[in-house]
Design a protein around this motif. Structure first.
Motif, PDB file in Angstrom:
ATOM      1  N   LYS A   6     -10.610  12.876   2.897  1.00 29.43           N
ATOM      2  CA  LYS A   6      -9.121  13.361   1.771  1.00 29.43           C
ATOM      3  C   LYS A   6      -8.647  12.422   0.723  1.00 29.43           C
ATOM      4  O   LYS A   6      -9.146  10.874   1.728  1.00 29.43           O
ATOM      5  N   GLY A   7      -8.507  11.525  -0.692  1.00 30.53           N
ATOM      6  CA  GLY A   7      -7.906  11.526  -0.805  1.00 30.53           C
ATOM      7  C   GLY A   7      -6.186  10.578  -1.425  1.00 30.53           C
ATOM      8  O   GLY A   7      -6.394  11.910  -0.165  1.00 30.53           O
ATOM      9  N   GLY A   8      -5.831  10.783  -2.373  1.00 26.22           N
ATOM     10  CA  GLY A   8      -4.188  10.089  -2.280  1.00 26.22           C
ATOM     11  C   GLY A   8      -3.915   9.126  -1.526  1.00 26.22           C
ATOM     12  O   GLY A   8      -2.185   9.320  -1.673  1.00 26.22           O
ATOM     13  N   THR A   9      -4.611   8.415  -0.802  1.00 24.11           N
ATOM     14  CA  THR A   9      -4.117   7.552  -0.463  1.00 24.11           C
ATOM     15  C   THR A   9      -5.069   6.203  -0.250  1.00 24.11           C
ATOM     16  O   THR A   9      -6.790   6.402  -0.378  1.00 24.11           O
ATOM     17  N   GLN A  10      -4.289   4.614   0.725  1.00 23.96           N
ATOM     18  CA  GLN A  10      -5.672   3.737   1.329  1.00 23.96           C
ATOM     19  C   GLN A  10      -5.961   3.502   2.437  1.00 23.96           C
ATOM     20  O   GLN A  10      -6.154   2.155   2.361  1.00 23.96           O
ATOM     21  N   TRP A  11      -5.433   4.490   3.127  1.00 24.44           N
ATOM     22  CA  TRP A  11      -5.941   4.387   4.382  1.00 24.44           C
ATOM     23  C   TRP A  11      -7.744   4.297   4.295  1.00 24.44           C
ATOM     24  O   TRP A  11      -8.083   3.410   5.355  1.00 24.44           O
ATOM     25  N   GLY A  12      -8.671   5.096   3.633  1.00 19.78           N
ATOM     26  CA  GLY A  12      -9.941   4.780   4.056  1.00 19.78           C
ATOM     27  C   GLY A  12     -10.648   3.919   3.417  1.00 19.78           C
ATOM     28  O   GLY A  12     -10.087   3.287   3.113  1.00 19.78           O
ATOM     29  N   THR A  13     -11.607   3.868   3.591  1.00 15.66           N
ATOM     30  CA  THR A  13     -12.668   2.915   3.443  1.00 15.66           C
ATOM     31  C   THR A  13     -12.012   2.365   1.721  1.00 15.66           C
ATOM     32  O   THR A  13     -12.632   0.903   1.610  1.00 15.66           O
ATOM     33  N   GLY A  14     -11.906   2.426   1.094  1.00 11.82           N
ATOM     34  CA  GLY A  14     -11.770   1.990  -0.138  1.00 11.82           C
ATOM     35  C   GLY A  14     -10.242   1.029  -0.299  1.00 11.82           C
ATOM     36  O   GLY A  14     -10.196   0.907  -1.542  1.00 11.82           O
ATOM     37  N   GLY A  15      -9.838   1.536   0.643  1.00 12.64           N
ATOM     38  CA  GLY A  15      -8.174   1.002   0.803  1.00 12.64           C
ATOM     39  C   GLY A  15      -8.457   0.198   1.984  1.00 12.64           C
ATOM     40  O   GLY A  15      -7.807  -0.760   1.324  1.00 12.64           O
ATOM     41  N   MET A  16      -8.077   0.382   2.934  1.00 11.80           N
ATOM     42  CA  MET A  16      -7.129  -0.135   4.709  1.00 11.80           C
ATOM     43  C   MET A  16      -8.075  -0.897   4.937  1.00 11.80           C
ATOM     44  O   MET A  16      -8.050  -2.394   5.210  1.00 11.80           O
ATOM     45  N   GLU A  17      -9.498  -0.617   4.804  1.00  9.61           N
ATOM     46  CA  GLU A  17     -10.516  -1.358   5.219  1.00  9.61           C
ATOM     47  C   GLU A  17     -10.690  -3.155   4.478  1.00  9.61           C
ATOM     48  O   GLU A  17     -11.065  -3.746   4.825  1.00  9.61           O
ATOM     49  N   THR A  18     -10.755  -2.402   3.060  1.00  6.44           N
ATOM     50  CA  THR A  18     -10.290  -4.300   2.685  1.00  6.44           C
ATOM     51  C   THR A  18      -9.478  -4.734   2.413  1.00  6.44           C
ATOM     52  O   THR A  18      -9.436  -5.440   3.045  1.00  6.44           O
ATOM     53  N   LYS A  19      -8.046  -3.818   3.236  1.00 11.08           N
ATOM     54  CA  LYS A  19      -7.287  -5.065   3.511  1.00 11.08           C
ATOM     55  C   LYS A  19      -7.559  -6.196   4.624  1.00 11.08           C
ATOM     56  O   LYS A  19      -6.543  -7.112   5.276  1.00 11.08           O
ATOM     57  N   ILE A  20      -8.021  -4.812   5.866  1.00  9.42           N
ATOM     58  CA  ILE A  20      -8.397  -5.574   6.948  1.00  9.42           C
ATOM     59  C   ILE A  20      -9.342  -6.690   6.822  1.00  9.42           C
ATOM     60  O   ILE A  20      -8.973  -8.455   7.385  1.00  9.42           O
ATOM     61  N   ALA A  21     -10.665  -7.084   6.136  1.00 13.40           N
ATOM     62  CA  ALA A  21     -10.784  -7.600   5.604  1.00 13.40           C
ATOM     63  C   ALA A  21     -10.117  -9.198   5.229  1.00 13.40           C
ATOM     64  O   ALA A  21     -10.659  -9.812   5.353  1.00 13.40           O
ATOM     65  N   ALA A  22      -8.857  -8.470   3.781  1.00 14.70           N
ATOM     66  CA  ALA A  22      -8.486  -9.853   3.388  1.00 14.70           C
ATOM     67  C   ALA A  22      -7.470 -10.214   4.137  1.00 14.70           C
ATOM     68  O   ALA A  22      -7.063 -11.463   4.756  1.00 14.70           O
ATOM     69  N   ALA A  23      -6.580  -9.765   5.621  1.00 15.42           N
ATOM     70  CA  ALA A  23      -6.048  -9.904   6.038  1.00 15.42           C
ATOM     71  C   ALA A  23      -6.697 -11.300   7.530  1.00 15.42           C
ATOM     72  O   ALA A  23      -7.023 -12.250   7.731  1.00 15.42           O
TER      73      ALA A  23
ATOM     74  N   THR B  49       1.064  -0.949   0.378  1.00 15.53           N
ATOM     75  CA  THR B  49      -0.117   0.095  -0.136  1.00 15.53           C
ATOM     76  C   THR B  49       0.733   1.729   0.059  1.00 15.53           C
ATOM     77  O   THR B  49       1.945   1.491  -0.475  1.00 15.53           O
ATOM     78  N   ASP B  50       0.356   2.272   0.037  1.00 21.65           N
ATOM     79  CA  ASP B  50       0.927   3.698   0.510  1.00 21.65           C
ATOM     80  C   ASP B  50       1.228   4.150   1.776  1.00 21.65           C
ATOM     81  O   ASP B  50       1.378   5.120   1.791  1.00 21.65           O
ATOM     82  N   VAL B  51       0.799   3.775   2.610  1.00 19.89           N
ATOM     83  CA  VAL B  51       0.889   3.471   3.840  1.00 19.89           C
ATOM     84  C   VAL B  51       2.015   2.730   4.538  1.00 19.89           C
ATOM     85  O   VAL B  51       2.481   1.768   3.951  1.00 19.89           O
ATOM     86  N   ASP B  52       2.822   2.912   5.330  1.00 19.14           N
ATOM     87  CA  ASP B  52       4.120   2.248   5.557  1.00 19.14           C
ATOM     88  C   ASP B  52       3.104   1.305   6.975  1.00 19.14           C
ATOM     89  O   ASP B  52       4.713  -0.048   7.016  1.00 19.14           O
ATOM     90  N   ARG B  53       2.463   1.284   7.517  1.00 21.48           N
ATOM     91  CA  ARG B  53       1.437   0.156   8.053  1.00 21.48           C
ATOM     92  C   ARG B  53       0.178   0.710   8.522  1.00 21.48           C
ATOM     93  O   ARG B  53      -0.097   1.690   8.141  1.00 21.48           O
ATOM     94  N   LEU B  54      -0.198  -0.232   9.312  1.00 19.99           N
ATOM     95  CA  LEU B  54      -1.659   0.436   9.907  1.00 19.99           C
ATOM     96  C   LEU B  54      -1.710   0.971  11.436  1.00 19.99           C
ATOM     97  O   LEU B  54      -1.067   0.814  11.887  1.00 19.99           O
ATOM     98  N   TYR B  55      -2.515   1.876  11.584  1.00 19.14           N
ATOM     99  CA  TYR B  55      -2.489   2.866  12.593  1.00 19.14           C
ATOM    100  C   TYR B  55      -3.884   2.949  13.441  1.00 19.14           C
ATOM    101  O   TYR B  55      -5.474   2.314  12.217  1.00 19.14           O
ATOM    102  N   THR B  56      -4.199   3.542  14.578  1.00 16.00           N
ATOM    103  CA  THR B  56      -5.364   3.360  14.961  1.00 16.00           C
ATOM    104  C   THR B  56      -6.808   4.551  14.537  1.00 16.00           C
ATOM    105  O   THR B  56      -7.627   4.088  13.993  1.00 16.00           O
TER     106      THR B  56
ATOM    107  N   ILE C 197       1.030  -6.279   5.694  1.00 15.48           N
ATOM    108  CA  ILE C 197       0.685  -4.700   5.301  1.00 15.48           C
ATOM    109  C   ILE C 197       2.080  -3.814   5.745  1.00 15.48           C
ATOM    110  O   ILE C 197       2.581  -3.552   6.627  1.00 15.48           O
ATOM    111  N   ILE C 198       2.420  -3.433   3.990  1.00 14.18           N
ATOM    112  CA  ILE C 198       3.877  -2.872   3.794  1.00 14.18           C
ATOM    113  C   ILE C 198       3.411  -1.582   2.382  1.00 14.18           C
ATOM    114  O   ILE C 198       2.790  -1.948   2.670  1.00 14.18           O
ATOM    115  N   HIS C 199       4.252  -0.928   3.036  1.00 13.80           N
ATOM    116  CA  HIS C 199       4.787   0.233   1.890  1.00 13.80           C
ATOM    117  C   HIS C 199       4.849   0.019   0.510  1.00 13.80           C
ATOM    118  O   HIS C 199       6.144  -1.099   0.484  1.00 13.80           O
ATOM    119  N   GLY C 200       4.570  -0.019  -0.766  1.00 12.70           N
ATOM    120  CA  GLY C 200       5.146  -0.491  -1.902  1.00 12.70           C
ATOM    121  C   GLY C 200       5.956  -0.207  -2.005  1.00 12.70           C
ATOM    122  O   GLY C 200       7.092  -0.743  -3.626  1.00 12.70           O
TER     123      GLY C 200
END
Length: 247
Positions: A80-97, A43-50, A109-112
């Motif tokens: 805010k756009g430009g990141t995968q933190w929101g529901t279109g990105g991080m949430e799907t990664k948590i579901a996949a996990a 993803t485009d963030v270094d890790r998961l945050y609270t 989950i790591i930075h690409g």
């Protein structure tokens, strides 16, 4: 030598009939089917945050997740756009996990931008990398059951009594006598949800009967199914134990 699948769903050729929804889910399903030791989600963030660290100074990084059910997050991107933190990105990664760890895979989950860290982690040269979700200590026993639990979309469900709950916990098949209620509309061989008498979902299954026939035989003993349904009578089990998976 081992095999490293690189999974991507091509939106330009995928149809609605064969669309998995997102690449995170698709990769998690493949990880379960091949019993992968690791699943890396770039993803485009270094890790998961609270919470979203861009607009929440109190957001804390999460290095290891042992129990996904106890994970307390705010995945609202705040517009805010430009990141995968929101529901279109991080949430799907948590579901996949959640899906992949159920099959025993360790999810990271790591930075690409630093894919070389994947090899460092696998070779144990780097201990801390992004966010690591530990695989289940009691993984789903087969790729088929993982597919039933997470890969199929249920269109209805059934409520079963306490005796039937005890039976399926003990790896027995489910019979009509233990079915108390049918919800929704579903076809024979379709995916359904299994609920206990309190309305809590306890598992998923593939049914031997469609909803209309099941309504007619619910609460009945197996020997009466042919009498009730005639030529439409099928197996004595509503759900065979091989087609039922509990959470």
């Amino acid at each position: 030598r081992g095999v490293i699948p690189i999974i991507n769903e091509n939106d330009t050729v995928a149809s609605n009939d064969f669309k998995f929804g997102d690449n995170d889910r698709l990769s998690a399903l493949v990880a379960g089917m091949v019993f992968a030791r690791y699943l890396f989600l770039l993803t485009d963030v270094d890790r998961l945050y609270t919470a979203d660290p861009r607009n929440n100074p109190s957001a804390k990084p999460i290095e290891t997740v042992v129990d996904l059910e106890k994970l307390d997050l705010n995945v609202d991107s705040g517009g805010k756009g430009g990141t995968q933190w929101g529901t279109g990105g991080m949430e799907t990664k948590i579901a996949a996990a959640k899906l992949a760890t159920a099959g025993g895979s360790k999810v990271v989950i790591i930075h690409g931008r630093k894919p070389e860290r994947i090899l460092d982690f696998v070779l144990d040269r780097e201990k801390k990398i992004g966010t690591v979700f530990l695989g289940s200590q009691t993984p789903v026993s087969s790729a088929r059951k993982l597919w039933i639990l997470h890969g199929l979309v249920p269109s209805g469900g059934i409520e079963i009594d306490a005796g039937a709950v005890r039976a399926v916990i003990n790896k027995k098949s489910l019979f009509a006598v233990g079915v108390k209620k049918v919800t929704g509309t579903f076809l024979q061989d379709g995916a359904i949800r299994i609920f206990n008498k309190d309305g809590s979902e306890i598992g998923r299954a593939i049914t031997n009967y469609d909803s209309s026939d099941l309504v007619k035989i619910l609460g009945s003993k197996s020997e009466r199914i042919e009498e009730i349904l005639g030529e439409r009578a099928g197996p004595e089990e509503v759900v065979h134990r091989d087609n039922l998976v509990l959470f």
